[in-house]
Design a protein around this motif. Sequence first.
Motif, PDB file in Angstrom:
ATOM      1  N   ALA A  64      -9.075  69.845  22.879  1.00 36.30           N
ATOM      2  CA  ALA A  64      -8.835  71.274  23.059  1.00 36.30           C
ATOM      3  C   ALA A  64      -7.360  71.620  22.863  1.00 36.30           C
ATOM      4  O   ALA A  64      -7.022  72.657  22.281  1.00 36.30           O
ATOM      5  CB  ALA A  64      -9.310  71.715  24.437  1.00 36.30           C
ATOM      6  N   MET A  65      -6.469  70.755  23.325  1.00 34.14           N
ATOM      7  CA  MET A  65      -5.040  71.009  23.154  1.00 34.14           C
ATOM      8  C   MET A  65      -4.652  70.949  21.678  1.00 34.14           C
ATOM      9  O   MET A  65      -3.898  71.800  21.185  1.00 34.14           O
ATOM     10  CB  MET A  65      -4.232  70.009  23.969  1.00 34.14           C
ATOM     11  CG  MET A  65      -4.351  70.190  25.470  1.00 34.14           C
ATOM     12  SD  MET A  65      -3.469  68.919  26.413  1.00 34.14           S
ATOM     13  CE  MET A  65      -1.791  69.222  25.877  1.00 34.14           C
ATOM     14  N   ASP A  99     -22.576  72.411  26.283  1.00 33.95           N
ATOM     15  CA  ASP A  99     -23.208  71.300  25.570  1.00 33.95           C
ATOM     16  C   ASP A  99     -22.180  70.460  24.809  1.00 33.95           C
ATOM     17  O   ASP A  99     -22.456  69.964  23.723  1.00 33.95           O
ATOM     18  CB  ASP A  99     -24.271  71.859  24.608  1.00 33.95           C
ATOM     19  CG  ASP A  99     -25.165  70.778  24.016  1.00 33.95           C
ATOM     20  OD1 ASP A  99     -25.667  69.947  24.787  1.00 33.95           O
ATOM     21  OD2 ASP A  99     -25.342  70.763  22.789  1.00 33.95           O
ATOM     22  N   GLY A 100     -20.973  70.312  25.362  1.00 35.05           N
ATOM     23  CA  GLY A 100     -19.965  69.487  24.720  1.00 35.05           C
ATOM     24  C   GLY A 100     -19.145  70.175  23.654  1.00 35.05           C
ATOM     25  O   GLY A 100     -18.350  69.517  22.969  1.00 35.05           O
ATOM     26  N   GLU A 101     -19.317  71.486  23.462  1.00 33.03           N
ATOM     27  CA  GLU A 101     -18.542  72.208  22.455  1.00 33.03           C
ATOM     28  C   GLU A 101     -17.044  72.109  22.735  1.00 33.03           C
ATOM     29  O   GLU A 101     -16.619  72.045  23.893  1.00 33.03           O
ATOM     30  CB  GLU A 101     -18.951  73.683  22.433  1.00 33.03           C
ATOM     31  CG  GLU A 101     -20.365  73.910  21.945  1.00 33.03           C
ATOM     32  CD  GLU A 101     -20.871  75.318  22.230  1.00 33.03           C
ATOM     33  OE1 GLU A 101     -21.861  75.713  21.588  1.00 33.03           O
ATOM     34  OE2 GLU A 101     -20.292  76.006  23.082  1.00 33.03           O
ATOM     35  N   ILE A 102     -16.249  72.117  21.682  1.00 28.79           N
ATOM     36  CA  ILE A 102     -14.807  72.095  21.865  1.00 28.79           C
ATOM     37  C   ILE A 102     -14.377  73.379  22.568  1.00 28.79           C
ATOM     38  O   ILE A 102     -14.926  74.451  22.335  1.00 28.79           O
ATOM     39  CB  ILE A 102     -14.085  71.896  20.518  1.00 28.79           C
ATOM     40  CG1 ILE A 102     -12.652  71.439  20.763  1.00 28.79           C
ATOM     41  CG2 ILE A 102     -14.173  73.132  19.628  1.00 28.79           C
ATOM     42  CD1 ILE A 102     -11.976  70.840  19.539  1.00 28.79           C
ATOM     43  N   ASP A 103     -13.394  73.272  23.449  1.00 34.37           N
ATOM     44  CA  ASP A 103     -13.073  74.334  24.404  1.00 34.37           C
ATOM     45  C   ASP A 103     -11.914  75.199  23.890  1.00 34.37           C
ATOM     46  O   ASP A 103     -10.787  74.722  23.778  1.00 34.37           O
ATOM     47  CB  ASP A 103     -12.691  73.689  25.738  1.00 34.37           C
ATOM     48  CG  ASP A 103     -12.558  74.687  26.868  1.00 34.37           C
ATOM     49  OD1 ASP A 103     -12.533  75.900  26.597  1.00 34.37           O
ATOM     50  OD2 ASP A 103     -12.478  74.250  28.034  1.00 34.37           O
ATOM     51  N   PRO A 104     -12.162  76.503  23.620  1.00 35.55           N
ATOM     52  CA  PRO A 104     -11.082  77.392  23.169  1.00 35.55           C
ATOM     53  C   PRO A 104     -10.430  78.178  24.296  1.00 35.55           C
ATOM     54  O   PRO A 104      -9.581  79.039  24.033  1.00 35.55           O
ATOM     55  CB  PRO A 104     -11.819  78.343  22.214  1.00 35.55           C
ATOM     56  CG  PRO A 104     -13.151  78.525  22.880  1.00 35.55           C
ATOM     57  CD  PRO A 104     -13.474  77.185  23.552  1.00 35.55           C
ATOM     58  N   ARG A 105     -10.799  77.938  25.551  1.00 28.10           N
ATOM     59  CA  ARG A 105     -10.332  78.796  26.639  1.00 28.10           C
ATOM     60  C   ARG A 105      -8.823  78.738  26.847  1.00 28.10           C
ATOM     61  O   ARG A 105      -8.237  79.699  27.375  1.00 28.10           O
ATOM     62  CB  ARG A 105     -11.045  78.435  27.944  1.00 28.10           C
ATOM     63  CG  ARG A 105     -12.513  78.838  27.960  1.00 28.10           C
ATOM     64  CD  ARG A 105     -13.188  78.371  29.237  1.00 28.10           C
ATOM     65  NE  ARG A 105     -13.216  76.901  29.303  1.00 28.10           N
ATOM     66  CZ  ARG A 105     -13.722  76.222  30.327  1.00 28.10           C
ATOM     67  NH1 ARG A 105     -14.225  76.874  31.363  1.00 28.10           N
ATOM     68  NH2 ARG A 105     -13.721  74.890  30.311  1.00 28.10           N
ATOM     69  N   GLY A 106      -8.178  77.652  26.424  1.00 28.35           N
ATOM     70  CA  GLY A 106      -6.732  77.582  26.566  1.00 28.35           C
ATOM     71  C   GLY A 106      -6.001  78.646  25.773  1.00 28.35           C
ATOM     72  O   GLY A 106      -4.821  78.930  26.045  1.00 28.35           O
TER      73      GLY A 106
END
Length: 210
Positions: free
Chosen positions: A40-41, A66-73
Amino acid sequence: MTTMQDIAAPSPANGHRQALRLELRRRRRALTPQQQREAAMRLGRRLRRLPEVQRARRVALYLPNDGEIDPRGLIPWFRRRNARVHLPVLRPLSRHFLWFVHYHDDTPMVTNRFGIPEPETRHGAHRARRRPAWALDLILLPLVGFDDQGQRMGMGGGFYDRTLAFTRRPGPRPRLIGLAHDCQRVEHLPVAPWDVPLDAIVSDGRIIRP
């Protein structure tokens, strides 16, 4: 040393999209929490350098599932740039289309029928905050798979494809960027007639522009 992210899946043949979809979902779920955070970083650093991301003021992204890459950052970064962040919401009277609702720290959330949190919209809640896809500058959407030609595979429900079908016609449209872990890359994906083309695909390992 070869890692899971260095290995591309074999090309799908004879329409075996569902088997490939299950395998790629398994790959991303197999990543450890630390691998997810590091990915994610790296994803965020790549996205923040893109001109269309820097320019966007009305943005949609997703909450990972479901393991998706995290864009919340990216959310605090967008807000510091005075961009409004939106989340996809299943339209209550349509089984296959999405709304996009302005999201902030105090937004009331509910769980949709897929177990994914989304902003509350029942009984007219946040009606003024809803936006159709054409009114956004940028949509960051999750992928199950992608290839080096910029072809994409989604979860199979068709929500984004139906919602974004208008982008094939002249008129205002958002920039569309698909996000995935690099281990979700395959050598080749077949193109389905309903697949909406993306402007770019960004993973923790690469940027692809078709």
